[in-house]
Design a protein around this motif. Structure first.
Motif, PDB file in Angstrom:
ATOM      1  N   LEU A 266       4.620   2.964  10.191  1.00 19.21           N
ATOM      2  CA  LEU A 266       3.841   2.508   9.044  1.00 19.21           C
ATOM      3  C   LEU A 266       3.066   1.237   9.370  1.00 19.21           C
ATOM      4  O   LEU A 266       1.892   1.101   9.006  1.00 19.21           O
ATOM      5  N   ALA A 267       3.717   0.306  10.059  1.00 19.69           N
ATOM      6  CA  ALA A 267       3.034  -0.927  10.454  1.00 19.69           C
ATOM      7  C   ALA A 267       1.906  -0.634  11.431  1.00 19.69           C
ATOM      8  O   ALA A 267       0.824  -1.232  11.356  1.00 19.69           O
ATOM      9  N   CYS A 268       2.146   0.302  12.338  1.00 20.01           N
ATOM     10  CA  CYS A 268       1.135   0.677  13.325  1.00 20.01           C
ATOM     11  C   CYS A 268      -0.059   1.326  12.643  1.00 20.01           C
ATOM     12  O   CYS A 268      -1.216   0.971  12.903  1.00 20.01           O
ATOM     13  N   ALA A 269       0.204   2.311  11.777  1.00 19.11           N
ATOM     14  CA  ALA A 269      -0.883   3.002  11.083  1.00 19.11           C
ATOM     15  C   ALA A 269      -1.680   2.034  10.228  1.00 19.11           C
ATOM     16  O   ALA A 269      -2.921   2.084  10.189  1.00 19.11           O
ATOM     17  N   ARG A 270      -0.973   1.122   9.531  1.00 18.22           N
ATOM     18  CA  ARG A 270      -1.666   0.159   8.679  1.00 18.22           C
ATOM     19  C   ARG A 270      -2.639  -0.683   9.505  1.00 18.22           C
ATOM     20  O   ARG A 270      -3.788  -0.922   9.086  1.00 18.22           O
ATOM     21  N   GLU A 271      -2.202  -1.130  10.673  1.00 15.66           N
ATOM     22  CA  GLU A 271      -3.072  -1.935  11.529  1.00 15.66           C
ATOM     23  C   GLU A 271      -4.291  -1.130  11.979  1.00 15.66           C
ATOM     24  O   GLU A 271      -5.421  -1.652  11.990  1.00 15.66           O
ATOM     25  N   ASN A 272      -4.083   0.138  12.332  1.00 11.12           N
ATOM     26  CA  ASN A 272      -5.217   0.965  12.756  1.00 11.12           C
ATOM     27  C   ASN A 272      -6.187   1.224  11.614  1.00 11.12           C
ATOM     28  O   ASN A 272      -7.406   1.227  11.803  1.00 11.12           O
ATOM     29  N   PHE A 273      -5.666   1.428  10.401  1.00  6.78           N
ATOM     30  CA  PHE A 273      -6.542   1.640   9.244  1.00  6.78           C
ATOM     31  C   PHE A 273      -7.353   0.381   8.940  1.00  6.78           C
ATOM     32  O   PHE A 273      -8.545   0.453   8.608  1.00  6.78           O
ATOM     33  N   GLU A 274      -6.686  -0.782   9.052  1.00  5.26           N
ATOM     34  CA  GLU A 274      -7.382  -2.035   8.768  1.00  5.26           C
ATOM     35  C   GLU A 274      -8.473  -2.314   9.802  1.00  5.26           C
ATOM     36  O   GLU A 274      -9.543  -2.833   9.469  1.00  5.26           O
ATOM     37  N   ARG A 275      -8.211  -1.966  11.063  1.00  2.00           N
ATOM     38  CA  ARG A 275      -9.220  -2.153  12.108  1.00  2.00           C
ATOM     39  C   ARG A 275     -10.495  -1.375  11.778  1.00  2.00           C
ATOM     40  O   ARG A 275     -11.603  -1.819  12.055  1.00  2.00           O
ATOM     41  N   LEU A 276     -10.304  -0.185  11.202  1.00  2.00           N
ATOM     42  CA  LEU A 276     -11.426   0.705  10.929  1.00  2.00           C
ATOM     43  C   LEU A 276     -11.924   0.578   9.488  1.00  2.00           C
ATOM     44  O   LEU A 276     -12.834   1.318   9.094  1.00  2.00           O
ATOM     45  N   ASP A 277     -11.316  -0.323   8.726  1.00  2.00           N
ATOM     46  CA  ASP A 277     -11.717  -0.572   7.334  1.00  2.00           C
ATOM     47  C   ASP A 277     -11.709   0.731   6.540  1.00  2.00           C
ATOM     48  O   ASP A 277     -12.754   1.223   6.074  1.00  2.00           O
ATOM     49  N   LEU A 278     -10.519   1.285   6.365  1.00  2.00           N
ATOM     50  CA  LEU A 278     -10.346   2.547   5.650  1.00  2.00           C
ATOM     51  C   LEU A 278      -9.546   2.295   4.370  1.00  2.00           C
ATOM     52  O   LEU A 278      -8.352   2.572   4.296  1.00  2.00           O
ATOM     53  N   PRO A 279     -10.172   1.790   3.347  1.00  2.00           N
ATOM     54  CA  PRO A 279      -9.444   1.487   2.102  1.00  2.00           C
ATOM     55  C   PRO A 279      -9.008   2.731   1.338  1.00  2.00           C
ATOM     56  O   PRO A 279      -8.208   2.632   0.405  1.00  2.00           O
ATOM     57  N   ASN A 280      -9.527   3.894   1.713  1.00  2.00           N
ATOM     58  CA  ASN A 280      -9.189   5.117   0.973  1.00  2.00           C
ATOM     59  C   ASN A 280      -7.924   5.785   1.499  1.00  2.00           C
ATOM     60  O   ASN A 280      -7.555   6.861   1.046  1.00  2.00           O
ATOM     61  N   VAL A 281      -7.239   5.153   2.466  1.00  2.00           N
ATOM     62  CA  VAL A 281      -5.994   5.699   3.008  1.00  2.00           C
ATOM     63  C   VAL A 281      -4.819   4.890   2.473  1.00  2.00           C
ATOM     64  O   VAL A 281      -4.746   3.676   2.675  1.00  2.00           O
ATOM     65  N   GLN A 282      -3.930   5.548   1.785  1.00  2.00           N
ATOM     66  CA  GLN A 282      -2.736   4.909   1.227  1.00  2.00           C
ATOM     67  C   GLN A 282      -1.531   5.270   2.090  1.00  2.00           C
ATOM     68  O   GLN A 282      -1.316   6.430   2.427  1.00  2.00           O
ATOM     69  N   LEU A 283      -0.733   4.261   2.424  1.00  2.00           N
ATOM     70  CA  LEU A 283       0.472   4.478   3.218  1.00  2.00           C
ATOM     71  C   LEU A 283       1.696   4.504   2.317  1.00  2.00           C
ATOM     72  O   LEU A 283       1.788   3.737   1.359  1.00  2.00           O
TER      73      LEU A 283
END
Length: 410
Positions: A266-283
């Protein structure tokens, strides 16, 4: 992160009793017998001690410990090769090949006979046992670290940041296997440079304990697959690094819920989503399916491909005992899927070639879950092991196909 139940180990140095926290990512039990070794210890002596169940606390130069671990690995590999040669000879006698066997290596002979042999599952399990034994032996070379993961060894690098990222904060001395330490350092390297996903034109940055998507032949399948007519809500079940959710976001899915049970993932995915600025992905931390979410128009899952027991955190992404995650996902998918929704299941057929699971069994699980196959896209793996004809299981690996199954509600 570190297990909540702390374990400690003790040993003598110059008649002084020391004790420290025991850290083991592979869940090795705390060592009972510990001897001190250093630059004067030969690889043969270290191998003998490891085989006898004795753990070795390294007192010499840090870089020499690297070399000793490499020498131990070579000795273990030679021992494994001798065992596989015996298995090859046994297999060749039962297979009655029509060619001259004396000119073939043991591994090539095994590969030539695998397709017609009933020994394939046994060879797979023998290989798994050998891997577990190798892990146990190599984990017997230990290092002592001070609080904050500080090493006092000569020529030791600063490992504190890598260890803290991998294992969490530590305010007391610890004993750790050199192999686990190397894993933390390697993970720090992957996290810094990333894994290029050429089809997407971006990199994924894995964390320690999260499987790196170095093998990603299925990415193009996901890019080529036609989306359902309605695809405003999608689930990525067992997201790991978040790669599948990222593909869905790039393809225009408006709302994506990505789940995983592993806090590191979860921490890994969150970091990858933030790098790509994907606010539409909920963890969401969940065992498979999210809670308090609308029904999905599209559900993607890349479960572990082989039904075998994992022996380390990373192996949970590859091995799934009794196909528990796969079957659990299939059984629950229909309940969380919209009426016209689709399930995209990424699965290799290597388990079928290894005779660990049949195609009929897989299709039966689909039917039992109230799902039907709409169609399927296939691709051929390009990873090195599928091309290595010295691999014991080459015949199975070279025949492997990775598929994207499209499933719909019945």
């Amino acid at each position: 992160m570190l297990a909540t139940e702390k374990q400690y180990v003790q040993w003598f140095e110059n008649e002084t009793l020391y004790h420290a926290r025991w850290l083991s990512e592979s869940n090795q039990v705390p060592p009972v017998r510990i001897v001190l070794v250093d630059d004067k210890t030969s690889a043969d002596e270290a191998y003998r001690l490891a085989c006898a169940g004795t753990s070795m606390l390294w007192q010499g130069d840090f870089q020499n410990a690297r070399q000793l671990l490499q020498a131990l690995t070579r000795r273990i590999e030679r021992s494994e090769q001798r065992k596989m040669s015996k298995a090859a000879n046994k297999l060749s006698k039962s297979a009655e090949p029509e060619f001259e066997t004396t000119s073939l290596s043991a591994s090539n002979l095994l590969a030539s006979n695998l397709e017609s042999s009933k020994e394939i599952p046994n060879l797979f399990h023998q290989q798994r046992q050998a891997q577990a034994q190798r892990s146990r032996l190599l984990s017997r070379l230990l290092l002592a670290l001070d609080a904050g993961y500080i090493s006092q060894l000569r020529r030791a690098p600063d490992v504190s940041a890598a260890c803290t990222a991998a294992f969490g904060e530590l305010d007391e001395p610890c004993l750790i296997s050199f192999r686990d330490l190397q894993g933390a350092l390697g993970a720090a390297g992957w996290r810094a440079k990333g894994v290029p996903i050429t089809n997407l034109g971006l990199s994924i940055f894995p964390h320690y304990g999260v499987f790196a998507p170095t093998r990603h032949e299925y990415v193009q399948l996901l890019l080529d697959a036609p989306l359902p007519n309605k695809h405003d809500v999608a689930f990525d079940i067992g997201t790991g690094t978040g790669l599948l959710a990222i593909i869905l976001a790039q393809r225009g899915v408006k709302q994506i819920v990505a789940t995983d049970l592993n806090p590191r993932a979860l921490a890994c995915a969150r970091e990858n989503f933030e790098r790509l600025d994907l606010p539409n992905v909920q963890l969401q931390q969940a065992d498979l399916f999210p809670t308090d979410a609308p029904l999905a128009n599209l559900m993607v899952c890349n479960p572990p491909w082989l039904p075998a027991k994992p022996t380390s955190p990373l192996e949970y992404a590859v091995y799934d005992a009794n196909s528990a995650m796969l079957r659990g996902f299939l059984q629950g998918a229909k309940q969380h899927l919209a009426e016209q929704g689709e399930v995209w299941l990424i699965l290799s057929d290597l388990a079928e070639h290894l005779q660990l699971r049949s195609r009929d069994e897989l299709l039966g699980w689909f039917a039992d879950a109230g799902l039907a196959v709409k169609y399927r896209l296939d691709t051929t793996p390009k990873h090195s092991r599928s091309q290595d004809n010295t691999d014991t299981l080459f015949a199975a690996r070279s025949a492997e196909i990775t598929s994207l199954w499209y499933l719909k509600r019945v």
